[in-house]
Design a protein around this motif. Structure first.
Motif, PDB file in Angstrom:
ATOM      1  N   PHE A 286       0.704  -1.435  -0.289  1.00 38.22           N
ATOM      2  CA  PHE A 286       0.356   0.083   0.255  1.00 38.22           C
ATOM      3  C   PHE A 286       0.586   1.333   0.022  1.00 38.22           C
ATOM      4  N   GLY A 287       2.197   1.386  -0.326  1.00 37.30           N
ATOM      5  CA  GLY A 287       2.551   2.440  -0.309  1.00 37.30           C
ATOM      6  C   GLY A 287       3.283   3.516   0.817  1.00 37.30           C
ATOM      7  N   LEU A 288       3.318   2.413   2.014  1.00 37.66           N
ATOM      8  CA  LEU A 288       2.898   3.125   4.043  1.00 37.66           C
ATOM      9  C   LEU A 288       4.974   3.664   3.922  1.00 37.66           C
ATOM     10  N   GLU A 289       4.574   4.395   4.196  1.00 37.50           N
ATOM     11  CA  GLU A 289       5.524   5.724   4.533  1.00 37.50           C
ATOM     12  C   GLU A 289       6.195   4.868   5.834  1.00 37.50           C
ATOM     13  N   ARG A 290       5.604   4.904   7.024  1.00 37.51           N
ATOM     14  CA  ARG A 290       6.509   4.999   8.026  1.00 37.51           C
ATOM     15  C   ARG A 290       6.417   3.265   8.658  1.00 37.51           C
ATOM     16  N   ALA A 291       7.562   2.591   8.950  1.00 40.77           N
ATOM     17  CA  ALA A 291       7.495   1.807   9.040  1.00 40.77           C
ATOM     18  C   ALA A 291       8.125   1.904  11.264  1.00 40.77           C
ATOM     19  N   THR A 292       8.534   2.621  11.613  1.00 38.96           N
ATOM     20  CA  THR A 292       8.329   3.505  12.495  1.00 38.96           C
ATOM     21  C   THR A 292       7.567   4.062  12.907  1.00 38.96           C
ATOM     22  N   ALA A 293       7.206   4.343  14.238  1.00 38.62           N
ATOM     23  CA  ALA A 293       6.499   5.884  14.824  1.00 38.62           C
ATOM     24  C   ALA A 293       7.693   6.917  15.871  1.00 38.62           C
ATOM     25  N   THR A 294       7.432   7.300  14.515  1.00 38.26           N
ATOM     26  CA  THR A 294       9.157   8.418  14.941  1.00 38.26           C
ATOM     27  C   THR A 294       9.119   9.953  14.878  1.00 38.26           C
ATOM     28  N   PRO A 295       8.716  10.728  15.020  1.00 37.04           N
ATOM     29  CA  PRO A 295       8.422  12.038  14.250  1.00 37.04           C
ATOM     30  C   PRO A 295       9.410  12.824  13.929  1.00 37.04           C
ATOM     31  N   SER A 296       9.135  13.409  12.863  1.00 40.73           N
ATOM     32  CA  SER A 296      10.165  14.633  11.743  1.00 40.73           C
ATOM     33  C   SER A 296      10.900  15.165  12.996  1.00 40.73           C
ATOM     34  N   GLY A 297      12.256  15.188  11.870  1.00 38.05           N
ATOM     35  CA  GLY A 297      13.048  15.840  13.070  1.00 38.05           C
ATOM     36  C   GLY A 297      13.441  16.936  12.355  1.00 38.05           C
ATOM     37  N   ASP A 298      12.632  17.737  12.033  1.00 34.92           N
ATOM     38  CA  ASP A 298      12.228  19.374  12.458  1.00 34.92           C
ATOM     39  C   ASP A 298      11.325  19.731  13.028  1.00 34.92           C
ATOM     40  N   ARG A 299      12.513  20.651  14.004  1.00 36.14           N
ATOM     41  CA  ARG A 299      11.557  20.498  15.714  1.00 36.14           C
ATOM     42  C   ARG A 299      10.245  21.402  15.512  1.00 36.14           C
ATOM     43  N   TRP A 300      10.340  22.098  14.091  1.00 36.60           N
ATOM     44  CA  TRP A 300       8.362  23.083  13.578  1.00 36.60           C
ATOM     45  C   TRP A 300       7.574  22.450  12.713  1.00 36.60           C
ATOM     46  N   ASP A 301       7.465  21.285  12.570  1.00 32.43           N
ATOM     47  CA  ASP A 301       7.215  20.080  11.785  1.00 32.43           C
ATOM     48  C   ASP A 301       6.381  20.433  12.210  1.00 32.43           C
ATOM     49  N   ILE A 302       4.953  20.699  11.713  1.00 40.13           N
ATOM     50  CA  ILE A 302       3.998  19.638  12.951  1.00 40.13           C
ATOM     51  C   ILE A 302       3.656  18.345  12.611  1.00 40.13           C
ATOM     52  N   ARG A 303       3.841  17.316  11.854  1.00 39.15           N
ATOM     53  CA  ARG A 303       4.252  15.679  12.633  1.00 39.15           C
ATOM     54  C   ARG A 303       5.038  15.800  13.595  1.00 39.15           C
ATOM     55  N   ARG A 304       5.810  16.706  14.504  1.00 42.59           N
ATOM     56  CA  ARG A 304       6.293  16.532  15.316  1.00 42.59           C
ATOM     57  C   ARG A 304       4.767  16.809  16.224  1.00 42.59           C
ATOM     58  N   ARG A 305       3.928  16.776  15.881  1.00 39.92           N
ATOM     59  CA  ARG A 305       2.802  16.842  17.267  1.00 39.92           C
ATOM     60  C   ARG A 305       2.629  15.020  16.474  1.00 39.92           C
ATOM     61  N   PRO A 306       2.109  14.106  18.338  1.00 41.23           N
ATOM     62  CA  PRO A 306       1.467  12.565  17.456  1.00 41.23           C
ATOM     63  C   PRO A 306       0.405  13.113  16.840  1.00 41.23           C
ATOM     64  N   ARG A 307       0.151  11.780  16.601  1.00 41.57           N
ATOM     65  CA  ARG A 307      -1.360  11.903  15.409  1.00 41.57           C
ATOM     66  C   ARG A 307      -2.259  10.530  15.827  1.00 41.57           C
ATOM     67  N   LEU A 308      -3.402  11.122  16.726  1.00 42.77           N
ATOM     68  CA  LEU A 308      -3.899   9.997  17.720  1.00 42.77           C
ATOM     69  C   LEU A 308      -5.361  10.034  16.343  1.00 42.77           C
ATOM     70  N   LEU A 309      -6.091   8.773  16.475  1.00 40.38           N
ATOM     71  CA  LEU A 309      -7.090   8.212  15.179  1.00 40.38           C
ATOM     72  C   LEU A 309      -8.191   7.983  16.384  1.00 40.38           C
ATOM     73  N   ILE A 310      -9.172   8.724  15.617  1.00 40.75           N
ATOM     74  CA  ILE A 310     -10.267   8.124  16.376  1.00 40.75           C
ATOM     75  C   ILE A 310     -11.441   6.234  15.813  1.00 40.75           C
ATOM     76  N   ILE A 311     -11.455   5.721  16.094  1.00 38.92           N
ATOM     77  CA  ILE A 311     -12.063   4.995  14.571  1.00 38.92           C
ATOM     78  C   ILE A 311     -13.936   5.019  15.222  1.00 38.92           C
ATOM     79  N   SER A 312     -14.036   5.339  14.218  1.00 38.98           N
ATOM     80  CA  SER A 312     -15.663   5.102  14.450  1.00 38.98           C
ATOM     81  C   SER A 312     -17.024   4.384  13.887  1.00 38.98           C
ATOM     82  N   ARG A 313     -18.146   4.582  14.364  1.00 33.78           N
ATOM     83  CA  ARG A 313     -18.772   4.255  14.232  1.00 33.78           C
ATOM     84  C   ARG A 313     -20.253   4.551  14.385  1.00 33.78           C
ATOM     85  N   ARG A 314     -21.571   4.632  13.445  1.00 31.19           N
ATOM     86  CA  ARG A 314     -22.211   4.718  13.149  1.00 31.19           C
ATOM     87  C   ARG A 314     -23.381   3.883  14.124  1.00 31.19           C
TER      88      ARG A 314
END
Length: 481
Positions: A286-314
């Motif tokens: 599937f062309g997934l880029e991240r093998a490990t949950a490591t943040p970007s090396g750029d301190r000001w990159d928004i990807r330094r913020r950890p991302r949280l996904l809520i699995i929603s159901r009706r």
């Protein structure tokens, strides 16, 4: 002339040998009684090196039958070793010592044959010239589940008839691999547990030189996972039930091998491949880029913020978060970049896989949506919200235990009585609320209807906040800040 002392030594040696012979006879008799006249592994000739070692051998012979349960332990160990040897299908030519069809786990049977293999899919029949009898199997990994197997077609392996053999119309040098997408497919948990991971376990040793012949073919299902099949095989996937060809191969494998829920047991594979290898294959598919949950090396990159996904159901499906928006706001206040996703049968698998892979924490109520943890990067955190009703055992078997093989941290949030909508549906003294085990005793259907289908949840934000903070501490994000 022998001295009296040397005579005594000689007499003692003769006595030791006689005693040893008597003890070995006793062991033989006892073994025959216990083992139903099973053969004894250690022979006297192997045990006795010389007369000078008689005393040591006597000690060893005594230890053979201590009566301390060693026989039972040895039998269990032998069974475990046999499972390890037989659980992984090898290329058919290397499996001549096995029966054609054999049990590869409590959930799966596999058949293997080599020679002149001719597959006639329209009749679910495989002819092999090296067979001397018929074998039948249903190539789906829930052999203990009669309901699931009622949706799986039975296949037969037959000896190739002389003079009336079907003529080959398609020839291939690959190994034919027959499996079914009947059963419970369509539910992501069963897609991976019953079909995709067992298919990977079975196909991996062939290095792509295997052709999937899919019975009970569902075009929408195969299209959903076609990238995975293309990673496992260099050949087209065949809707074998609707196939009018006579396909000929040098080898055939019928039925994939099951190891565990959502996982691969490396100790049962030919070269030690594991769940981590399956997940790497998914990233490639599937062309997934991240093998490990490591943040970007750029301190000001928004990807330094950890991302949280809520699995929603009706809510109509049950097990929905009734305060989903408030949960998202609370998570954002902790520093998470929050996403909400609701996977269903129409969801683009590639897109959703990329969304999950971009996340560091995934939270959801127990259900098929949590199967998407297979796409999380290593070191991420999955939070399973367990519905009310003493369902910890179900949560453990389905997602808690598989998380270790995926190298994903696991946290659990157990819903309490005042967090479930069941408290609004039943009086406070009803067994559904006060005695969940009484509902369990009524069987799976009663349990599922009550605690899975009719229950929605409203987690306490304070309690859930503590769980999210715990997840945050498990991540590498911001540790240097």
């Amino acid at each position: 002339m022998k001295t009296r002392s040397s005579a005594r030594v000689e007499h003692r040696r003769v006595g030791n040998v006689a005693l040893l012979a008597l003890m070995l006879c006793f062991v033989v008799a006892l073994s025959l009684i216990r083992g139903g006249f099973a053969p004894i592994v250690t022979s006297a000739g192997d045990a006795i090196k010389s007369e000078d070692a008689a005393a040591d051998v006597s000690k060893a012979a005594v230890n053979i039958d201590t009566g301390d349960g060693a026989d039972e332990a040895a039998a269990e160990a032998a069974a475990d070793e046999k499972d390890k040897e037989e659980a992984q299908p090898k290329p058919a030519a290397a499996a001549a010592a096995k029966p054609v069809c054999y049990e590869t786990s409590r959930r799966s049977d596999t058949c293997e044959a080599a020679g002149d293999v001719r597959v006639t899919g329209s009749s679910q029949t495989v002819y092999v010239d090296t067979l001397d009898r018929e074998w039948k199997t249903k190539p789906y990994c829930r052999k203990h589940d009669n309901f699931a197997l009622s949706h799986v077609k039975e296949w037969t392996l037959k000896p190739l008839p002389s003079g009336a053999a079907p003529r080959c119309t398609v020839n291939s040098s690959a190994t034919a691999f027959v499996l079914s997408t009947g059963g419970f497919t369509g539910n992501p948990f069963h897609d991976y547990t019953d079909v995709l991971i067992p298919a990977f376990i079975t196909a991996h040793p062939f290095g792509g030189e295997v052709q999937f012949l899919v019975s009970s073919y569902k075009s929408w299902w195969v299209n959903r996972y076609i990238q995975i099949f293309q990673q496992m095989s260099r050949h087209e996937v065949v809707d074998i039930d609707a196939d009018d060809e006579v396909r000929c191969y040098p080898n055939v494998v019928m039925g994939p091998t099951f190891h565990r829920e959502l996982g691969v047991d490396a100790s049962k594979t030919t070269s030690g491949y594991s769940t981590a290898d399956f997940r790497k294959m998914l990233r490639d598919a599937f062309g997934l880029e991240r093998a490990t949950a490591t943040p970007s090396g750029d301190r000001w990159d928004i990807r330094r913020r950890p991302r949280l996904l809520i699995i929603s159901r009706r809510p109509s499906r049950g097990r929905a978060f009734m305060n989903e928006r408030a949960m998202a706001d609370m998570a954002a206040s902790l520093g998470f970049d929050v996403r909400i996703g609701e996977p269903d049968t129409s969801t683009d698998t590639s897109k959703f896989a990329r969304l999950v892979n971009s996340c560091d924490v995934m939270v959801g109520v127990h259900g098929a949506g949590l199967t998407n943890m297979v796409f999380l990067p290593a070191g991420a955190v999955v939070v399973q919200v367990v519905p009310y009703g003493r369902l910890e055992w179900l949560a453990r078997n389905t997602f808690a235990e598989p998380s270790a093989g995926m190298e994903v941290h696991y946290l659990e949030y157990a819903v309490q009585l005042d967090e479930t909508t069941l408290s609004e549906q039943y009086p406070s003294d009803h067994p559904v609320l006060r005695d969940p085990m009484a509902i369990h005793k009524q069987g799976w259907n009663a349990l599922k209807t009550t605690y899975l289908d009719k229950q929605n949840v409203r987690p306490h934000l304070g309690r859930l906040k503590n769980t999210f903070l715990q997840a945050l501490k498990m991540l590498p994000h911001g540790r240097d800040d």
